[in-house]
Scaffold this motif. Structure first.
Motif, PDB file in Angstrom:
ATOM      1  N   GLN A 190       4.787  -5.666  -4.877  1.00  0.00           N
ATOM      2  CA  GLN A 190       5.388  -4.334  -4.943  1.00  0.00           C
ATOM      3  C   GLN A 190       6.795  -4.349  -4.350  1.00  0.00           C
ATOM      4  O   GLN A 190       7.707  -3.723  -4.882  1.00  0.00           O
ATOM      5  CB  GLN A 190       4.509  -3.300  -4.228  1.00  0.00           C
ATOM      6  N   ALA A 191       6.985  -5.065  -3.271  1.00  0.00           N
ATOM      7  CA  ALA A 191       8.315  -5.177  -2.671  1.00  0.00           C
ATOM      8  C   ALA A 191       9.277  -5.878  -3.636  1.00  0.00           C
ATOM      9  O   ALA A 191      10.454  -5.524  -3.702  1.00  0.00           O
ATOM     10  CB  ALA A 191       8.244  -5.912  -1.343  1.00  0.00           C
ATOM     11  N   GLN A 192       8.789  -6.853  -4.393  1.00  0.00           N
ATOM     12  CA  GLN A 192       9.638  -7.522  -5.392  1.00  0.00           C
ATOM     13  C   GLN A 192      10.119  -6.515  -6.436  1.00  0.00           C
ATOM     14  O   GLN A 192      11.284  -6.537  -6.843  1.00  0.00           O
ATOM     15  CB  GLN A 192       8.879  -8.666  -6.081  1.00  0.00           C
ATOM     16  N   LYS A 193       9.222  -5.596  -6.843  1.00  0.00           N
ATOM     17  CA  LYS A 193       9.615  -4.553  -7.802  1.00  0.00           C
ATOM     18  C   LYS A 193      10.681  -3.645  -7.200  1.00  0.00           C
ATOM     19  O   LYS A 193      11.622  -3.241  -7.879  1.00  0.00           O
ATOM     20  CB  LYS A 193       8.396  -3.719  -8.206  1.00  0.00           C
ATOM     21  N   VAL A 194      10.522  -3.331  -5.923  1.00  0.00           N
ATOM     22  CA  VAL A 194      11.504  -2.467  -5.261  1.00  0.00           C
ATOM     23  C   VAL A 194      12.843  -3.191  -5.134  1.00  0.00           C
ATOM     24  O   VAL A 194      13.903  -2.582  -5.331  1.00  0.00           O
ATOM     25  CB  VAL A 194      10.979  -1.974  -3.892  1.00  0.00           C
ATOM     26  N   LEU A 195      12.824  -4.475  -4.844  1.00  0.00           N
ATOM     27  CA  LEU A 195      14.080  -5.225  -4.764  1.00  0.00           C
ATOM     28  C   LEU A 195      14.788  -5.264  -6.117  1.00  0.00           C
ATOM     29  O   LEU A 195      16.020  -5.183  -6.187  1.00  0.00           O
ATOM     30  CB  LEU A 195      13.828  -6.637  -4.223  1.00  0.00           C
ATOM     31  N   ALA A 196      14.020  -5.352  -7.210  1.00  0.00           N
ATOM     32  CA  ALA A 196      14.619  -5.278  -8.550  1.00  0.00           C
ATOM     33  C   ALA A 196      15.206  -3.879  -8.774  1.00  0.00           C
ATOM     34  O   ALA A 196      16.280  -3.742  -9.372  1.00  0.00           O
ATOM     35  CB  ALA A 196      13.575  -5.608  -9.614  1.00  0.00           C
TER      36      ALA A 196
END
Length: 139
Positions: free
Chosen positions: A73-79
């Motif tokens: 989920q954090a990877q999605k937020v970083l994108a």
């Protein structure tokens, strides 16, 4: 000390809570929850709010896990952060650990006497407020 106007986001796939500072960047308060279809749609959903509020900094809540790792989920937020930087090149876009901000939001709403059935609709904006206060060093 000069402060900057800040808009904080508690991003979700369908709903994003917003909080902001006053025009002097000194006081933080909850704003609204916007509804959108996925992170890809969020920059356009934010465009009128950014035009109206004229923030200098966007602070995006980043869901770091209990071990301090950046999960899926954090990877999605970083994108999302990269999309926001591209959509709003004049804004400084930063992240802030959002750990437990939803719990903080529910506690604030409960403390204010709000019934559990009414809290869900306000929790996103209050979580954004918790993110903003943490970023400002007030939590």
């Amino acid at each position: 000390m000069t402060r900057k106007r800040i808009l904080a986001l508690d991003p979700g796939e369908r709903r994003t809570g917003l909080a902001g500072t006053d025009g002097l960047g000194m006081m933080a308060f909850p704003l609204e929850t916007i509804v959108h279809k996925g992170f890809a749609a969020l920059p356009e959903a934010l465009r009128p709010i950014i035009a109206e509020r004229e923030p200098e900094i966007l602070v995006v809540g980043l869901p770091i896990d209990a071990q301090g790792r950046v999960g899926p989920q954090a990877q999605k937020v970083l994108a999302l952060v990269e999309r926001l930087k591209a959509a709003f090149p004049d804004l400084e876009v930063l992240t802030q650990d959002e750990s437990h901000t939803t719990d903080v939001a529910h506690a604030w709403l409960k403390e204010a006497g709000m019934k559990a059935s009414k809290r869900k609709g306000k929790a996103d904006t209050m979580a954004a407020l918790a993110i903003l206060k943490r970023f400002m060093g007030e939590e």
